[in-house]
Design a protein around this motif. Sequence first.
Motif, mmCIF file in Angstrom:
data_model
loop_
_atom_site.group_PDB
_atom_site.id
_atom_site.type_symbol
_atom_site.label_atom_id
_atom_site.label_comp_id
_atom_site.label_asym_id
_atom_site.label_seq_id
_atom_site.Cartn_x
_atom_site.Cartn_y
_atom_site.Cartn_z
ATOM 1 N N PRO A 142 -15.367 29.985 13.166
ATOM 2 C CA PRO A 142 -16.628 30.375 12.519
ATOM 3 C C PRO A 142 -16.665 31.856 12.161
ATOM 4 O O PRO A 142 -17.170 32.226 11.101
ATOM 5 C CB PRO A 142 -17.679 30.019 13.569
ATOM 6 C CG PRO A 142 -17.059 28.910 14.356
ATOM 7 C CD PRO A 142 -15.600 29.250 14.426
ATOM 8 N N ASP A 143 -16.123 32.698 13.029
ATOM 9 C CA ASP A 143 -16.166 34.136 12.755
ATOM 10 C C ASP A 143 -15.340 34.497 11.520
ATOM 11 O O ASP A 143 -15.724 35.374 10.739
ATOM 12 C CB ASP A 143 -15.665 34.910 13.968
ATOM 13 C CG ASP A 143 -15.989 36.392 13.873
ATOM 14 O OD1 ASP A 143 -17.178 36.724 13.734
ATOM 15 O OD2 ASP A 143 -15.055 37.215 13.909
ATOM 16 N N GLU A 144 -14.210 33.810 11.325
ATOM 17 C CA GLU A 144 -13.384 34.081 10.146
ATOM 18 C C GLU A 144 -14.094 33.683 8.857
ATOM 19 O O GLU A 144 -13.788 34.225 7.780
ATOM 20 C CB GLU A 144 -12.057 33.323 10.251
ATOM 21 C CG GLU A 144 -11.113 33.875 11.298
ATOM 22 C CD GLU A 144 -9.859 33.022 11.438
ATOM 23 O OE1 GLU A 144 -8.745 33.547 11.218
ATOM 24 O OE2 GLU A 144 -9.996 31.821 11.770
ATOM 25 N N LEU A 145 -15.032 32.748 8.951
ATOM 26 C CA LEU A 145 -15.730 32.275 7.759
ATOM 27 C C LEU A 145 -17.026 33.032 7.485
ATOM 28 O O LEU A 145 -17.730 32.727 6.526
ATOM 29 C CB LEU A 145 -16.028 30.777 7.912
ATOM 30 C CG LEU A 145 -14.778 29.886 7.991
ATOM 31 C CD1 LEU A 145 -15.180 28.441 8.217
ATOM 32 C CD2 LEU A 145 -13.934 30.019 6.731
ATOM 33 N N ARG A 146 -17.317 34.014 8.301
ATOM 34 C CA ARG A 146 -18.535 34.805 8.129
ATOM 35 C C ARG A 146 -18.684 35.361 6.708
ATOM 36 O O ARG A 146 -19.784 35.313 6.130
ATOM 37 C CB ARG A 146 -18.551 35.941 9.152
ATOM 38 C CG ARG A 146 -19.828 36.755 9.172
ATOM 39 C CD ARG A 146 -19.726 37.876 10.202
ATOM 40 N NE ARG A 146 -19.484 37.352 11.532
ATOM 41 C CZ ARG A 146 -20.427 36.980 12.378
ATOM 42 N NH1 ARG A 146 -21.700 37.061 11.998
ATOM 43 N NH2 ARG A 146 -20.130 36.530 13.575
ATOM 44 N N PRO A 147 -17.629 35.905 6.083
ATOM 45 C CA PRO A 147 -17.801 36.492 4.743
ATOM 46 C C PRO A 147 -18.184 35.485 3.662
ATOM 47 O O PRO A 147 -18.647 35.880 2.592
ATOM 48 C CB PRO A 147 -16.423 37.107 4.451
ATOM 49 C CG PRO A 147 -15.785 37.289 5.783
ATOM 50 C CD PRO A 147 -16.271 36.149 6.602
ATOM 51 N N TYR A 148 -17.998 34.191 3.940
ATOM 52 C CA TYR A 148 -18.251 33.182 2.923
ATOM 53 C C TYR A 148 -19.618 32.504 3.095
ATOM 54 O O TYR A 148 -19.987 31.655 2.286
ATOM 55 C CB TYR A 148 -17.149 32.124 2.948
ATOM 56 C CG TYR A 148 -15.762 32.719 2.931
ATOM 57 C CD1 TYR A 148 -15.178 33.136 1.744
ATOM 58 C CD2 TYR A 148 -15.036 32.875 4.118
ATOM 59 C CE1 TYR A 148 -13.901 33.694 1.730
ATOM 60 C CE2 TYR A 148 -13.764 33.430 4.113
ATOM 61 C CZ TYR A 148 -13.209 33.840 2.923
ATOM 62 O OH TYR A 148 -11.958 34.398 2.914
ATOM 63 N N ALA A 181 -9.982 28.971 -0.111
ATOM 64 C CA ALA A 181 -8.614 28.508 -0.370
ATOM 65 C C ALA A 181 -7.757 29.626 -0.952
ATOM 66 O O ALA A 181 -6.578 29.779 -0.599
ATOM 67 C CB ALA A 181 -8.647 27.309 -1.314
ATOM 68 N N ALA A 182 -8.347 30.425 -1.842
ATOM 69 C CA ALA A 182 -7.604 31.531 -2.438
ATOM 70 C C ALA A 182 -7.199 32.568 -1.401
ATOM 71 O O ALA A 182 -6.190 33.269 -1.571
ATOM 72 C CB ALA A 182 -8.447 32.187 -3.533
ATOM 73 N N ASP A 183 -7.969 32.650 -0.321
ATOM 74 C CA ASP A 183 -7.646 33.592 0.747
ATOM 75 C C ASP A 183 -6.680 33.017 1.773
ATOM 76 O O ASP A 183 -6.423 33.641 2.813
ATOM 77 C CB ASP A 183 -8.930 34.044 1.437
ATOM 78 C CG ASP A 183 -9.754 34.980 0.570
ATOM 79 O OD1 ASP A 183 -9.183 35.559 -0.379
ATOM 80 O OD2 ASP A 183 -10.964 35.129 0.820
ATOM 81 N N GLY A 184 -6.153 31.825 1.510
ATOM 82 C CA GLY A 184 -5.074 31.288 2.326
ATOM 83 C C GLY A 184 -5.469 30.303 3.406
ATOM 84 O O GLY A 184 -4.603 29.857 4.175
ATOM 85 N N PHE A 185 -6.743 29.918 3.481
ATOM 86 C CA PHE A 185 -7.154 28.946 4.480
ATOM 87 C C PHE A 185 -6.987 27.523 3.947
ATOM 88 O O PHE A 185 -7.107 27.284 2.743
ATOM 89 C CB PHE A 185 -8.626 29.157 4.863
ATOM 90 C CG PHE A 185 -8.898 30.454 5.558
ATOM 91 C CD1 PHE A 185 -8.637 30.601 6.914
ATOM 92 C CD2 PHE A 185 -9.426 31.536 4.866
ATOM 93 C CE1 PHE A 185 -8.897 31.797 7.565
ATOM 94 C CE2 PHE A 185 -9.696 32.733 5.498
ATOM 95 C CZ PHE A 185 -9.423 32.868 6.860
#
Length: 358
Positions: A142-148, A181-185
């Motif tokens: 969840p923390d990695e997805l904060r910017p989105y 997806a563009a950021d590699g996830f």
Amino acid sequence: MEMQRMTVLLLPGQGAQRERMAAALLGRDGAFTEAVEEFLAALPTGAELREAWLRPAPNPALDDALLTQPLLFAVGYGLGRVVSGWGGAERPLLLGHSVGELAAATLAGVMDAAEVAALMADRAEVLADAPAGGMLGVSASPDELRPYCDGTVVVGAVNGPRQTVLAGPERELAEAGERIAADGFTVRPLRSGYGFHSPSMASAAQRQAHALAGARLRPPTGSLVSSRTARPVTAAEAVRPDFWADQLQCPVLYWPALRALLDTYGEQPGLVLLDASPDRSLSAPARRHPAVRGGQSVVVPLLAQPEGEDFGAARAAHGAAVAPRAYAAAAASAPSTWAISAAGVFSPSSSSSEMVTG
């Protein structure tokens, strides 16, 4: 003397549906058949649901939440009735994911199958007016997805340490998915036409609360853990219609709830995790927990095959377990250890047991 393990029954929710899941048990297992038939008879669309359920793959109809929500309930409720009839330990501790929590609540005596059938019939009307949306499974924390997350697209479910679901309106979610997806996830669309567990469901949740207002909700008679709060359901919560209706808009804290059980009871006395999902997804994150890797707790698929077969291993594991009375007594007042920010991102919190969604 070595303590016996406690049984936890894990019940699946939206996204876990599979063609003909548990269908082989219909007409073969008495407890399962009785429970499922009870629900289908009370559901106005029961005949159509049965036909769609028994259709072989591929079955695109299972992408329709109007079908899969009552189907997931029926299967989860039926499997719970099977386990409850095995004897040995008393009823297992119950943890349901999303709509699986309604099955868990019914098994715990909060509501009955007919009341859920009425709720599902109302939900069909409610969702017909809901905005188009979706859900994305992302291999990230969840923390990695904060910017989105912007308050429209939010974290809809935490299913594992790096198994997170984003939910929201169709256009905004698609744009966020492209950026992620563009950021590699790794991003995977889930089988849902709605943004469940996001603010886009706020109006639907309010209408469902009105529909539940006439139901005779009761305090749970068994040990019931909420995947909404990541802690046991209290008697006061259980009788509130909005507590159950708000599932539509509130995030699913499945992994925090399961992790809390494993952290607290995984090594002593140990847990038997009965996974009722047809794809074994509910127990996947638990397999990496130290208590399971060390053998103190065990994971047992309830459906060794998606359509269902002999319950031998699951029944043996449950029969050697004990009732979760100690858990219910010790954890009833335990606060949630997670909170949600206004943007829709979860973070650990030692001071708040409420989820802020404003």
